[in-house]
Structures are given as C-alpha cells and as structure tokens.
Enzyme design. Structure first.
Site, PDB file in Angstrom:
ATOM      1  N   ASP A 139       0.860  -1.348  -0.483  1.00  0.00           N
ATOM      2  CA  ASP A 139      -0.040   0.027  -0.083  1.00  0.00           C
ATOM      3  C   ASP A 139       0.976   1.449  -0.065  1.00  0.00           C
ATOM      4  O   ASP A 139       0.255   2.196  -0.905  1.00  0.00           O
ATOM      5  CB  ASP A 139      -1.172  -0.223   1.384  1.00  0.00           C
ATOM      6  CG  ASP A 139      -2.042   0.763   1.528  1.00  0.00           C
ATOM      7  OD1 ASP A 139      -2.172   1.083   0.144  1.00  0.00           O
ATOM      8  OD2 ASP A 139      -2.896   1.053   2.095  1.00  0.00           O
TER       9      ASP A 139
ATOM     10  N   HIS B  17      -4.203   2.521  -7.033  1.00  0.00           N
ATOM     11  CA  HIS B  17      -5.291   2.997  -6.465  1.00  0.00           C
ATOM     12  C   HIS B  17      -7.018   2.336  -7.210  1.00  0.00           C
ATOM     13  O   HIS B  17      -7.358   1.468  -7.106  1.00  0.00           O
ATOM     14  CB  HIS B  17      -5.315   3.534  -5.205  1.00  0.00           C
ATOM     15  CG  HIS B  17      -4.949   3.410  -3.664  1.00  0.00           C
ATOM     16  ND1 HIS B  17      -3.356   3.907  -3.681  1.00  0.00           N
ATOM     17  CD2 HIS B  17      -5.557   2.439  -3.071  1.00  0.00           C
ATOM     18  CE1 HIS B  17      -3.532   3.481  -2.633  1.00  0.00           C
ATOM     19  NE2 HIS B  17      -4.782   2.897  -1.611  1.00  0.00           N
TER      20      HIS B  17
ATOM     21  N   HIS C 275      -5.952  -0.850  -7.901  1.00  0.00           N
ATOM     22  CA  HIS C 275      -7.076  -1.815  -7.295  1.00  0.00           C
ATOM     23  C   HIS C 275      -8.155  -2.074  -7.291  1.00  0.00           C
ATOM     24  O   HIS C 275      -8.672  -3.192  -7.044  1.00  0.00           O
ATOM     25  CB  HIS C 275      -6.440  -1.527  -5.722  1.00  0.00           C
ATOM     26  CG  HIS C 275      -7.309  -2.101  -4.969  1.00  0.00           C
ATOM     27  ND1 HIS C 275      -8.427  -1.585  -4.220  1.00  0.00           N
ATOM     28  CD2 HIS C 275      -6.858  -2.652  -4.076  1.00  0.00           C
ATOM     29  CE1 HIS C 275      -8.647  -1.789  -3.073  1.00  0.00           C
ATOM     30  NE2 HIS C 275      -8.100  -2.733  -3.635  1.00  0.00           N
TER      31      HIS C 275
ATOM     32  N   HIS D 240      -5.516  -6.063   0.763  1.00  0.00           N
ATOM     33  CA  HIS D 240      -5.544  -4.354  -0.303  1.00  0.00           C
ATOM     34  C   HIS D 240      -4.515  -4.352  -0.797  1.00  0.00           C
ATOM     35  O   HIS D 240      -3.855  -3.263  -2.274  1.00  0.00           O
ATOM     36  CB  HIS D 240      -6.246  -3.413   0.854  1.00  0.00           C
ATOM     37  CG  HIS D 240      -6.109  -1.834   0.455  1.00  0.00           C
ATOM     38  ND1 HIS D 240      -7.112  -1.541  -0.818  1.00  0.00           N
ATOM     39  CD2 HIS D 240      -5.379  -0.957   0.470  1.00  0.00           C
ATOM     40  CE1 HIS D 240      -6.617  -0.408  -0.681  1.00  0.00           C
ATOM     41  NE2 HIS D 240      -5.701  -0.054  -0.385  1.00  0.00           N
TER      42      HIS D 240
END
Length: 367
Positions: free
Chosen positions: A171, A254, A257, A271
């Site tokens: 992340d 992101h 993702h 995540h």
C-alpha cells in the site's frame, strides 16, 4: 486551487505504548468508550483497562461486531449518549478504526486511534469506509478532521502476521508514484486541494524508506525481532504513507486495485498486495524509465508482493476479465483521471498484460 495538508493532531509510536494509553487519554476525556474485538481484548485489553484506570479514566469496553456499518455506528452512538462518554478509543484493524472515527465524528467527541497491525495507511486519515452489515461497500464518509491522536504500539504490531506488514508495504509503495502523478497533473488530492511540497517530500521519503529498510524489516519480523528497521517500516506504512496518500493524492495504483476487486479470484489478496501490482500497472501506463520499473518489481519480489496476475489469484487470463477491471478503474468517480494524460479502458487492459509479462520476466518464468 489552494494547497492543503491534513494530518493527525498527534502521532506517537514505540514499544509498549498501549500500556501508557491512560497517560495520553486523560488529556481528551474522563469516561471513554474502548472499541476492540474479543480476541484483541484477550491479548491486550486488561493492560489497556489498567492504564486507563490508573490515570483516573473510566472505561466502557464494547466488542466490535465485525463491520463498519451504519447500524454498528448507530449502536455505538447510543452507548456514547446513554452512558455520557466523552471520548472514543479504537484498538485493532481498519474497520474498527474507521468505526471509531465515525462514531466520534457523529457524537462530536475526540478519538484516539490505536492500530494493532501495519497493513494499510488508513489510521491517520480523515476517512471512514462504510459497509453494509454483510460487508458490501456502501460509501466513503469523509470526515472534517483527522484523529486527535494515533498511538502505535510497535511491540503489538510486530507480533501480527508478517504478511500483513508486507501488504502494508505494498500500500505504501504506491504513495510516492501516485503523489508524483497528481503533482504533475495538478489534480485535487484527498485533502480537497493541491498537494503541498511537504506531502510530496513525505511520499518520497516513504518510498526511500521501503527500499532501504523493507527487506531488513521483513527478515526481522520473521525471526520475531523488533528492530529499528521494523520501527521505520511501521512508520512508513502508517504515517508517511498516511499523510502522503491523503495530502499527496491518489492516481492509477488505487484505481487499478478497485478494478481488481470485481474479480472474485483476487479476494484472497490483501488490499496492499493488489495496490502493489496496481503500482506496476501505473508505471507501465506512464511508460516509466526501465530502471525505475525494474527497481519497483525487484523490490516487490524480494519482500513477497505479487508481480503477476497468477500471484493475485487470477490463473486464467482473458480480455473479458481484464475489461471488467478496466471499466471500474476508468470510472469518472475513481482516481485514474488524476494522471496527466487520458487513459482508455483499452490502455488499462494493455498495461495489465504488460505488467504481468514484466513480472514473469523478472521471476524468470515463461508463459
């Protein structure tokens, strides 16, 4: 557009900090709600209660029901009001922390956030992600302020599964590249304005810390050791990435993702693991320098982050799946538009395929 930087009022980390929680909490309230899981209480609850009581803070313990949902928030709001509580302390993972932030916001009370894992950069943020009681995403609740205090007990975090901290590095890996892209396009950040030089500098420091300390930290954690490298990575995952993503902005990683969440095969991936692969896809879209791309892929391989679709759980690759990912990633409401150039769904499909090919190349695999 104004330049904006937002962050917690106070951030503090170190070994054994939860044993001193009462010393800090007494500055915010005298009768507090502690939100924690049943298993979390068994590990550290009695120490937390003892510290709060020692400093004259009355404690009401409540066990989290599992989802940061509207019904859970309403249940806890009622407890706050019925018992006259003047502070919220959230101890645990992301959904507990988001719930604590939301309850404190609606009740207009201060909140202390105590993450027990370092798997995401959410603890410092002014954001709660709201789900249904069954765990289906519903909405983002953007909060007017960040937490009053973020307290990180690195001794507790170091005892969590190593994969969680590695996912946190995934992340954090996106932070600099997304902030850099947002700065280039002068897009709006999560803080609601242009990014600051400070936020970009912290985002870059986050990336540099991952490169210099990441492998050492993983090895230390695997041996059960809390070292300076582990401390540095916990700070990078939590604080540097937290300020960097919120005040620096999000872009391709992101959004990619979010696209992958549409594929059930990827639900076994954390995540940060999906974000790490999304970072590689963003670099492909940007036609990043070969050395920079290689540096990112090699880092991911060295610490165990996925660099291929197979590692994300996608064993059968076809265009229909990738088009589904691309459609979500390219939605107007997502952050792919923060890149400085227009990206089509076809571009995303091609970049995912290329990222997967690059990953297999660096792993020495053939198709």
């Amino acid at each position: 557009m104004s330049k904006i930087l937002i962050c917690p009022t106070k951030y503090q980390q170190g070994a054994g900090e939860l044993k001193r929680v009462g010393e800090y909490a007494k500055n915010y309230g005298k009768k507090v709600l502690v939100l924690i899981t049943n298993s979390g209480y068994k590990r550290i609850g009695k120490e937390v209660e003892a510290s709060l009581s020692e400093h004259g803070v009355e404690v009401v313990i409540d066990y989290f029901k599992g989802e940061c949902s509207r019904s859970e928030i309403e249940r806890l709001k009622a407890i706050m009001e019925e018992q006259g509580l003047d502070m919220v302390i959230g101890i645990g993972g992301g959904k507990i922390l988001d719930t604590a932030k939301a309850v404190a916001y609606y009740c207009k009370r201060p909140v202390m956030i105590c993450p027990t894992i370092a798997s995401t950069d959410a603890p410092c943020s002014a954001l709660s992600v709201i789900y249904s009681d069954k765990g289906v995403f519903e909405e983002y609740l953007f909060l007017p302020t960040n937490p009053n205090m973020v307290l990180v007990d690195t001794e507790v975090v170091a005892k969590s599964p190593v994969r969680l901290t590695v996912a946190g590095m995934g992340d954090a890996l996106a932070t600099y590249f997304e902030a850099r892209a947002v700065a280039k396009s002068d897009s709006t950040t999560c803080a609601g304005g242009s990014g600051t030089l400070a936020a970009l500098a912290l985002a870059k420091l986050c990336y540099e810390t991952l490169l210099t300390e990441g492998v050492k930290a993983k090895l230390a954690l695997e041996s059960g050791a809390l070292t300076k490298s582990v401390e540095a990575i916990i700070e990078a995952n939590t604080l540097l990435s937290g300020i960097g993503f919120e005040s620096g902005g999000l872009a391709g990683a992101h959004a990619i993702h979010n696209g992958f969440t549409a594929l059930p095969e990827t639900h076994q991936a954390y995540h940060g693991e999906k974000v790490a692969f999304g970072t590689i896809v963003q670099l492909i879209l940007e036609n990043a320098d070969e050395d920079e791309l290689g540096e990112v892929i090699e880092f991911c391989i060295e610490i165990g982050l996925p660099v291929t679709l197979k590692e994300l759980g996608i064993r059968t690759i076809n265009d229909s799946k990738l088009k589904e990912v691309a459609k979500i990633a390219c939605a107007d409401s997502d952050t792919l538009g923060n890149l400085s150039f227009k990206v089509s769904e076809e571009d995303v499909v091609a970049a995912i395929k290329a990222a997967d090919a690059c990953g297999r190349y660096f792993l020495g695999e053939t198709k």
